[in-house]
Design an enzyme around this catalytic site. Structure first.
Site, mmCIF file in Angstrom:
data_model
loop_
_atom_site.group_PDB
_atom_site.id
_atom_site.type_symbol
_atom_site.label_atom_id
_atom_site.label_comp_id
_atom_site.label_asym_id
_atom_site.label_seq_id
_atom_site.Cartn_x
_atom_site.Cartn_y
_atom_site.Cartn_z
ATOM 1 N N ASN A 1 0.891 -1.290 -0.078
ATOM 2 C CA ASN A 1 0.237 -0.076 -0.158
ATOM 3 C C ASN A 1 1.145 1.281 -0.135
ATOM 4 O O ASN A 1 1.615 1.387 0.938
ATOM 5 C CB ASN A 1 -0.957 -0.016 1.190
ATOM 6 C CG ASN A 1 -2.034 1.150 1.103
ATOM 7 O OD1 ASN A 1 -1.391 2.233 1.104
ATOM 8 N ND2 ASN A 1 -3.313 0.642 1.762
ATOM 9 N N ASP B 1 -0.106 4.523 -0.026
ATOM 10 C CA ASP B 1 -0.812 5.571 0.441
ATOM 11 C C ASP B 1 -0.170 6.737 0.964
ATOM 12 O O ASP B 1 -0.300 7.946 0.787
ATOM 13 C CB ASP B 1 -2.192 5.407 1.269
ATOM 14 C CG ASP B 1 -3.254 4.624 0.571
ATOM 15 O OD1 ASP B 1 -3.304 4.479 -0.656
ATOM 16 O OD2 ASP B 1 -4.280 4.155 1.419
ATOM 17 N N HIS B 2 0.754 6.218 1.873
ATOM 18 C CA HIS B 2 1.652 7.069 2.500
ATOM 19 C C HIS B 2 2.560 7.866 2.040
ATOM 20 O O HIS B 2 3.368 8.778 2.631
ATOM 21 C CB HIS B 2 1.886 6.488 3.983
ATOM 22 C CG HIS B 2 0.846 6.218 4.864
ATOM 23 N ND1 HIS B 2 -0.239 7.253 5.287
ATOM 24 C CD2 HIS B 2 0.175 5.134 5.215
ATOM 25 C CE1 HIS B 2 -0.978 7.108 6.037
ATOM 26 N NE2 HIS B 2 -0.913 5.499 6.014
ATOM 27 N N HIS C 1 -5.683 3.785 -1.760
ATOM 28 C CA HIS C 1 -7.195 3.974 -1.103
ATOM 29 C C HIS C 1 -7.423 5.143 -1.731
ATOM 30 O O HIS C 1 -6.735 6.372 -1.198
ATOM 31 C CB HIS C 1 -7.187 3.636 0.454
ATOM 32 C CG HIS C 1 -8.405 4.024 1.049
ATOM 33 N ND1 HIS C 1 -8.455 3.540 2.297
ATOM 34 C CD2 HIS C 1 -9.464 4.258 0.466
ATOM 35 C CE1 HIS C 1 -9.804 4.036 2.494
ATOM 36 N NE2 HIS C 1 -10.485 4.308 1.445
ATOM 37 N N ARG D 1 -9.613 7.913 -1.037
ATOM 38 C CA ARG D 1 -10.704 8.203 0.045
ATOM 39 C C ARG D 1 -11.495 9.231 -0.473
ATOM 40 O O ARG D 1 -11.101 10.138 -1.257
ATOM 41 C CB ARG D 1 -10.179 8.555 1.440
ATOM 42 C CG ARG D 1 -9.279 7.455 2.205
ATOM 43 C CD ARG D 1 -8.708 7.931 3.384
ATOM 44 N NE ARG D 1 -9.752 8.213 4.511
ATOM 45 C CZ ARG D 1 -10.269 7.430 5.447
ATOM 46 N NH1 ARG D 1 -9.535 6.223 5.768
ATOM 47 N NH2 ARG D 1 -11.106 7.762 6.284
ATOM 48 N N ARG E 1 -7.348 12.503 1.305
ATOM 49 C CA ARG E 1 -6.605 12.954 2.178
ATOM 50 C C ARG E 1 -5.011 12.289 1.887
ATOM 51 O O ARG E 1 -3.977 13.077 2.251
ATOM 52 C CB ARG E 1 -6.622 12.438 3.471
ATOM 53 C CG ARG E 1 -6.767 10.713 3.929
ATOM 54 C CD ARG E 1 -6.902 10.418 5.245
ATOM 55 N NE ARG E 1 -7.957 10.800 5.681
ATOM 56 C CZ ARG E 1 -8.523 10.518 7.007
ATOM 57 N NH1 ARG E 1 -7.846 9.427 7.716
ATOM 58 N NH2 ARG E 1 -9.800 10.671 7.340
ATOM 59 N N GLU F 1 -8.725 0.133 -3.055
ATOM 60 C CA GLU F 1 -9.686 0.423 -1.838
ATOM 61 C C GLU F 1 -10.395 1.621 -2.024
ATOM 62 O O GLU F 1 -10.086 2.562 -2.586
ATOM 63 C CB GLU F 1 -8.661 0.350 -0.600
ATOM 64 C CG GLU F 1 -7.857 -1.038 -0.280
ATOM 65 C CD GLU F 1 -7.028 -0.804 1.061
ATOM 66 O OE1 GLU F 1 -6.882 -1.773 1.449
ATOM 67 O OE2 GLU F 1 -7.051 0.326 1.462
ATOM 68 N N THR G 1 -7.196 5.884 10.373
ATOM 69 C CA THR G 1 -7.102 5.060 9.399
ATOM 70 C C THR G 1 -8.405 3.981 9.416
ATOM 71 O O THR G 1 -8.942 4.278 10.443
ATOM 72 C CB THR G 1 -5.711 4.011 9.935
ATOM 73 O OG1 THR G 1 -5.546 3.117 8.676
ATOM 74 C CG2 THR G 1 -5.932 3.390 11.248
ATOM 75 N N THR G 2 -8.479 3.034 8.734
ATOM 76 C CA THR G 2 -9.660 2.223 8.546
ATOM 77 C C THR G 2 -9.548 1.486 9.944
ATOM 78 O O THR G 2 -8.819 0.731 10.514
ATOM 79 C CB THR G 2 -9.481 1.191 7.543
ATOM 80 O OG1 THR G 2 -9.334 1.757 6.506
ATOM 81 C CG2 THR G 2 -10.875 0.200 7.409
ATOM 82 N N GLU H 1 -10.840 -9.990 2.270
ATOM 83 C CA GLU H 1 -9.791 -9.685 3.109
ATOM 84 C C GLU H 1 -10.125 -9.203 4.591
ATOM 85 O O GLU H 1 -11.052 -8.622 5.002
ATOM 86 C CB GLU H 1 -9.290 -8.280 2.357
ATOM 87 C CG GLU H 1 -7.950 -7.825 3.222
ATOM 88 C CD GLU H 1 -7.012 -6.715 2.734
ATOM 89 O OE1 GLU H 1 -6.085 -6.140 3.217
ATOM 90 O OE2 GLU H 1 -7.302 -6.611 1.418
ATOM 91 N N HIS I 1 -3.785 -5.127 7.797
ATOM 92 C CA HIS I 1 -4.025 -4.277 8.724
ATOM 93 C C HIS I 1 -3.033 -4.461 9.904
ATOM 94 O O HIS I 1 -3.290 -5.336 10.616
ATOM 95 C CB HIS I 1 -5.381 -3.925 9.098
ATOM 96 C CG HIS I 1 -5.557 -2.441 9.561
ATOM 97 N ND1 HIS I 1 -5.907 -1.473 8.529
ATOM 98 C CD2 HIS I 1 -5.792 -1.879 10.703
ATOM 99 C CE1 HIS I 1 -5.905 -0.139 9.458
ATOM 100 N NE2 HIS I 1 -6.023 -0.548 10.635
ATOM 101 N N GLY I 2 -2.072 -3.391 10.162
ATOM 102 C CA GLY I 2 -1.365 -3.562 11.231
ATOM 103 C C GLY I 2 -0.229 -4.402 11.517
ATOM 104 O O GLY I 2 0.380 -4.877 12.355
#
Length: 237
Positions: free
Chosen positions: A7, A9-10, A43, A45, A49, A70, A100-101, A151, A186-187
């Site tokens: 991912n 995104d960041h 993702h 959004r 963001r 996503e 975050t989600t 997922e 996730h995480g």
């Protein structure tokens, strides 16, 4: 054996903090080919963001790696996805206030709202995944409304909730029995990825924030290569 979706995104979060065009998510994606990455996750959004429309268009048009898009199950996002035609879409819950989600979709109680989005995405030739907590009623509802992939949300496991690994194991087994492909994410970190990667039903992990953070210390290709090594080793034990 098991795929790693990265991912990015960041990368966009970092760019947006300063403005301008650097670092560019697509440029980063291209640089990661050969690092052990099997696909790119973005993702888009509703509040834009991090990933922006132009990023989504550029990444989805790139043929270097499969794209996992996503998105929330809104009319706007379904229309964008149907136009961009990524390899797959993962429908996630989304709240403006969240950092975050925070959990999985409540598919069991929102079948009627989600079913049209799933159908339209599939009609566009897109493989549809639903991001759910590892609960049997959510997995069963995902299968009922036509999802091809589940997922599993690993956030509670990553936060150390007791019994969560057992729930993930049971949910992965149920997903496979229902004929759906099983992903997870996730995480996940170097320290906790191995038990999830070892689940034989899981075919793909999607990991982002940790890899981008680790890249500050080791570089992103090295961080991805280490994550993929740990995933493969977990399957070989």
């Amino acid at each position: 054996m098991i795929r790693l979706g990265v991912n990015i995104d960041h990368v966009a979060t970092l760019r947006n903090a300063r403005g301008g065009n650097h670092p560019d998510p697509l440029t980063v994606a291209k640089a990661l080919v050969g690092s052990g990455m099997d696909g790119i996750t973005i993702h888009l959004r509703e509040d834009r963001r991090h990933i922006r429309d132009a990023d989504a268009e550029a990444v989805c048009a790139w043929a270097g790696k499969p794209v996992n898009f996503e998105m929330a199950a809104t009319a706007e996002m379904v229309a964008i996805a149907a136009r961009l035609k990524p390899r797959g879409c993962c429908v996630v819950p989304e709240r403006r206030a969240e950092i975050t989600t925070e959990g999985g979709l409540d598919v069991a109680n929102h079948r009627d709202q989600l079913r049209p989005a799933v159908a339209r995405l599939k009609d566009a030739g897109i493989r549809v995944s639903l991001f759910v907590d590892p609960a049997p009623e959510q997995v069963e509802a995902a299968a009922e409304i036509g999802a091809q992939v589940v997922e599993l949300h690993t956030g509670a496991y990553a936060n150390g909730r007791l019994g969560e690994m057992e729930r993930l194991c049971a949910a992965a087994e149920l997903t496979a029995r229902l004929g759906l492909e099983c992903h997870a994410g996730h995480g996940l970190t170097f320290a906790n990825v191995s038990p999830v990667a070892a689940l034989p039903q899981v075919t793909e992990l999607n990991i982002g924030h940790y890899l981008i953070g680790e890249a500050i210390l080791t570089g992103l290709p090295a961080a991805i290569a280490e994550m993929k090594r740990l995933m493969i080793e977990a399957r070989m034990r």
